[in-house]
Design a protein around this motif. Structure first.
Motif, PDB file in Angstrom:
ATOM      1  N   LEU A  11     -19.033 -25.708   0.780  1.00 10.38           N
ATOM      2  CA  LEU A  11     -17.974 -26.652   1.141  1.00 10.38           C
ATOM      3  C   LEU A  11     -16.631 -26.052   0.757  1.00 10.38           C
ATOM      4  CD1 LEU A  11     -16.988 -29.493   2.004  1.00 10.38           C
ATOM      5  CD2 LEU A  11     -17.410 -30.220  -0.361  1.00 10.38           C
ATOM      6  N   VAL A  12     -15.696 -26.073   1.702  1.00 12.87           N
ATOM      7  CA  VAL A  12     -14.377 -25.513   1.440  1.00 12.87           C
ATOM      8  C   VAL A  12     -13.337 -26.378   2.141  1.00 12.87           C
ATOM      9  CG1 VAL A  12     -14.490 -23.955   3.433  1.00 12.87           C
ATOM     10  CG2 VAL A  12     -13.038 -23.360   1.480  1.00 12.87           C
ATOM     11  N   GLN A  13     -12.143 -26.400   1.601  1.00 12.12           N
ATOM     12  CA  GLN A  13     -11.066 -27.150   2.245  1.00 12.12           C
ATOM     13  C   GLN A  13     -10.472 -26.350   3.401  1.00 12.12           C
ATOM     14  OE1 GLN A  13      -8.255 -28.188  -0.857  1.00 12.12           O
ATOM     15  NE2 GLN A  13      -9.224 -30.195  -1.116  1.00 12.12           N
ATOM     16  N   ALA A  14      -9.901 -27.065   4.332  1.00 10.17           N
ATOM     17  CA  ALA A  14      -9.231 -26.403   5.450  1.00 10.17           C
ATOM     18  C   ALA A  14      -8.192 -25.409   4.927  1.00 10.17           C
ATOM     19  CB  ALA A  14      -8.581 -27.444   6.348  1.00 10.17           C
ATOM     20  N   GLN A  81     -16.624 -12.458   6.989  1.00  6.78           N
ATOM     21  CA  GLN A  81     -15.498 -12.958   6.221  1.00  6.78           C
ATOM     22  C   GLN A  81     -14.765 -13.985   7.062  1.00  6.78           C
ATOM     23  OE1 GLN A  81     -14.443 -12.228   2.967  1.00  6.78           O
ATOM     24  NE2 GLN A  81     -13.016 -13.919   3.337  1.00  6.78           N
ATOM     25  N   MET A  82     -14.653 -15.195   6.532  1.00  6.85           N
ATOM     26  CA  MET A  82     -14.032 -16.284   7.283  1.00  6.85           C
ATOM     27  C   MET A  82     -12.792 -16.757   6.533  1.00  6.85           C
ATOM     28  SD  MET A  82     -17.450 -18.405   8.419  1.00  6.85           S
ATOM     29  CE  MET A  82     -17.802 -18.951   6.759  1.00  6.85           C
ATOM     30  N   ASN A  83     -11.651 -16.604   7.169  1.00  7.95           N
ATOM     31  CA  ASN A  83     -10.379 -17.018   6.586  1.00  7.95           C
ATOM     32  C   ASN A  83      -9.752 -18.130   7.417  1.00  7.95           C
ATOM     33  OD1 ASN A  83     -10.624 -14.920   4.641  1.00  7.95           O
ATOM     34  ND2 ASN A  83      -9.683 -13.471   6.075  1.00  7.95           N
ATOM     35  N   SER A  84      -8.789 -18.798   6.836  1.00  9.89           N
ATOM     36  CA  SER A  84      -8.066 -19.879   7.526  1.00  9.89           C
ATOM     37  C   SER A  84      -9.035 -20.844   8.193  1.00  9.89           C
ATOM     38  CB  SER A  84      -7.108 -19.286   8.576  1.00  9.89           C
ATOM     39  OG  SER A  84      -6.193 -18.390   7.978  1.00  9.89           O
ATOM     40  N   LEU A  85     -10.015 -21.269   7.427  1.00 13.16           N
ATOM     41  CA  LEU A  85     -11.067 -22.117   7.983  1.00 13.16           C
ATOM     42  C   LEU A  85     -10.521 -23.463   8.436  1.00 13.16           C
ATOM     43  CD1 LEU A  85     -13.908 -21.149   5.537  1.00 13.16           C
ATOM     44  CD2 LEU A  85     -14.070 -21.049   8.032  1.00 13.16           C
ATOM     45  N   LYS A  86     -11.126 -23.963   9.505  1.00 11.18           N
ATOM     46  CA  LYS A  86     -10.745 -25.244  10.094  1.00 11.18           C
ATOM     47  C   LYS A  86     -11.944 -26.181  10.084  1.00 11.18           C
ATOM     48  CE  LYS A  86      -7.745 -22.768  13.361  1.00 11.18           C
ATOM     49  NZ  LYS A  86      -7.444 -22.529  14.806  1.00 11.18           N
ATOM     50  N   GLN A 109     -35.624 -10.038  18.888  1.00 13.81           N
ATOM     51  CA  GLN A 109     -34.595 -10.802  18.187  1.00 13.81           C
ATOM     52  C   GLN A 109     -35.153 -11.347  16.877  1.00 13.81           C
ATOM     53  OE1 GLN A 109     -31.500 -11.080  19.347  1.00 13.81           O
ATOM     54  NE2 GLN A 109     -31.805 -10.303  21.436  1.00 13.81           N
ATOM     55  N   TYR A 110     -34.365 -11.229  15.845  1.00 10.47           N
ATOM     56  CA  TYR A 110     -34.751 -11.749  14.533  1.00 10.47           C
ATOM     57  C   TYR A 110     -33.649 -12.677  14.047  1.00 10.47           C
ATOM     58  CZ  TYR A 110     -37.867  -7.745  14.868  1.00 10.47           C
ATOM     59  OH  TYR A 110     -38.807  -6.841  15.300  1.00 10.47           O
ATOM     60  N   TRP A 111     -34.070 -13.757  13.382  1.00 12.06           N
ATOM     61  CA  TRP A 111     -33.128 -14.769  12.933  1.00 12.06           C
ATOM     62  C   TRP A 111     -33.301 -15.089  11.460  1.00 12.06           C
ATOM     63  CZ3 TRP A 111     -29.382 -16.746  16.127  1.00 12.06           C
ATOM     64  CH2 TRP A 111     -29.527 -16.512  17.493  1.00 12.06           C
ATOM     65  N   GLY A 112     -32.187 -15.395  10.821  1.00  9.34           N
ATOM     66  CA  GLY A 112     -32.253 -15.921   9.468  1.00  9.34           C
ATOM     67  C   GLY A 112     -32.447 -17.420   9.501  1.00  9.34           C
ATOM     68  N   GLN A 113     -32.522 -18.022   8.331  1.00  5.73           N
ATOM     69  CA  GLN A 113     -32.802 -19.452   8.233  1.00  5.73           C
ATOM     70  C   GLN A 113     -31.543 -20.302   8.367  1.00  5.73           C
ATOM     71  OE1 GLN A 113     -32.346 -17.511   5.683  1.00  5.73           O
ATOM     72  NE2 GLN A 113     -31.077 -18.680   4.242  1.00  5.73           N
ATOM     73  N   GLY A 114     -30.394 -19.685   8.278  1.00  6.81           N
ATOM     74  CA  GLY A 114     -29.130 -20.396   8.416  1.00  6.81           C
ATOM     75  C   GLY A 114     -28.537 -20.800   7.087  1.00  6.81           C
ATOM     76  N   THR A 115     -27.216 -20.891   7.075  1.00 13.23           N
ATOM     77  CA  THR A 115     -26.507 -21.357   5.891  1.00 13.23           C
ATOM     78  C   THR A 115     -25.410 -22.321   6.334  1.00 13.23           C
ATOM     79  OG1 THR A 115     -25.340 -20.654   3.874  1.00 13.23           O
ATOM     80  CG2 THR A 115     -24.886 -19.391   5.870  1.00 13.23           C
ATOM     81  N   GLN A 116     -25.292 -23.431   5.624  1.00 15.20           N
ATOM     82  CA  GLN A 116     -24.357 -24.474   6.019  1.00 15.20           C
ATOM     83  C   GLN A 116     -22.946 -24.155   5.552  1.00 15.20           C
ATOM     84  OE1 GLN A 116     -24.906 -27.586   7.768  1.00 15.20           O
ATOM     85  NE2 GLN A 116     -22.658 -27.596   7.744  1.00 15.20           N
ATOM     86  N   VAL A 117     -22.012 -24.288   6.475  1.00 11.16           N
ATOM     87  CA  VAL A 117     -20.588 -24.174   6.150  1.00 11.16           C
ATOM     88  C   VAL A 117     -19.929 -25.499   6.521  1.00 11.16           C
ATOM     89  CG1 VAL A 117     -18.401 -23.054   6.732  1.00 11.16           C
ATOM     90  CG2 VAL A 117     -20.491 -21.678   6.454  1.00 11.16           C
ATOM     91  N   THR A 118     -19.285 -26.112   5.555  1.00 12.86           N
ATOM     92  CA  THR A 118     -18.597 -27.378   5.788  1.00 12.86           C
ATOM     93  C   THR A 118     -17.139 -27.223   5.391  1.00 12.86           C
ATOM     94  OG1 THR A 118     -20.623 -28.617   5.334  1.00 12.86           O
ATOM     95  CG2 THR A 118     -18.552 -29.849   5.301  1.00 12.86           C
ATOM     96  N   VAL A 119     -16.246 -27.516   6.329  1.00 11.94           N
ATOM     97  CA  VAL A 119     -14.812 -27.403   6.074  1.00 11.94           C
ATOM     98  C   VAL A 119     -14.212 -28.807   6.108  1.00 11.94           C
ATOM     99  CG1 VAL A 119     -12.641 -26.330   6.765  1.00 11.94           C
ATOM    100  CG2 VAL A 119     -14.825 -25.157   7.204  1.00 11.94           C
ATOM    101  N   SER A 120     -13.655 -29.221   4.995  1.00 13.40           N
ATOM    102  CA  SER A 120     -13.065 -30.564   4.918  1.00 13.40           C
ATOM    103  C   SER A 120     -11.583 -30.519   5.271  1.00 13.40           C
ATOM    104  CB  SER A 120     -13.261 -31.141   3.520  1.00 13.40           C
ATOM    105  OG  SER A 120     -12.571 -30.348   2.572  1.00 13.40           O
ATOM    106  N   SER A 121     -11.109 -31.613   5.845  1.00 16.30           N
ATOM    107  CA  SER A 121      -9.703 -31.660   6.265  1.00 16.30           C
ATOM    108  C   SER A 121      -8.810 -32.197   5.170  1.00 16.30           C
ATOM    109  CB  SER A 121      -9.563 -32.540   7.508  1.00 16.30           C
ATOM    110  OG  SER A 121     -10.093 -33.828   7.258  1.00 16.30           O
TER     111      SER A 121
END
Length: 121
Positions: A11-14, A81-86, A109-121
């Motif tokens: 979880l990260v802020q905008a 690397q994710m910057n200036s997240l919205k 094709q190979y896939w990972g299990q996924g990771t949640q990214v939540t950006v709060s406003s």
């Protein structure tokens, strides 16, 4: 069997930043392309970024200039690397690896299990 394990979501802020990691169980040199996808609730999975074995990169328009994909072959890991997240970047992020076989002219094709990214406003 190839395994991909993502980490780094949260979880990260905008306006904030996160770095996602995807560790492969074997050498990433076996893959011709490594990609990050994401899927938001109620939406289809979409391509975010990709990097080829030669190092060429491509990005989806919504993330250009904000996200950067890279790889570390010594750690068999690809990063996002994710910057200036919205808030609209909120999604489950998936690592994808594509392996081409010239003997069968097929792509695995190979896939990972996924990771949640939540950006709060």
């Amino acid at each position: 069997q190839v395994q991909l394990v993502e980490s780094g979501g949260g979880l990260v802020q905008a306006g904030g930043s996160l770095r996602l990691s995807c560790a492969a169980s074997g050498s990433i040199f076996m893959f011709n392309v490594l990609r990050w996808y994401r899927q938001a609730p109620g939406k289809q999975r979409e391509l975010v970024a990709g990097i080829t074995s030669s190092g060429s990169t491509n990005y989806a328009d919504p993330v250009k200039g904000r996200f950067a994909i890279s790889r570390d072959s010594t750690k068999n890991t690809v990063y996002l690397q994710m910057n200036s997240l919205k808030p609209e970047d909120t999604a489950v992020y998936y690592c994808n690896a594509e392996k081409y076989s010239p003997y069968t002219d097929s792509r695995s094709q190979y896939w990972g299990q996924g990771t949640q990214v939540t950006v709060s406003s």
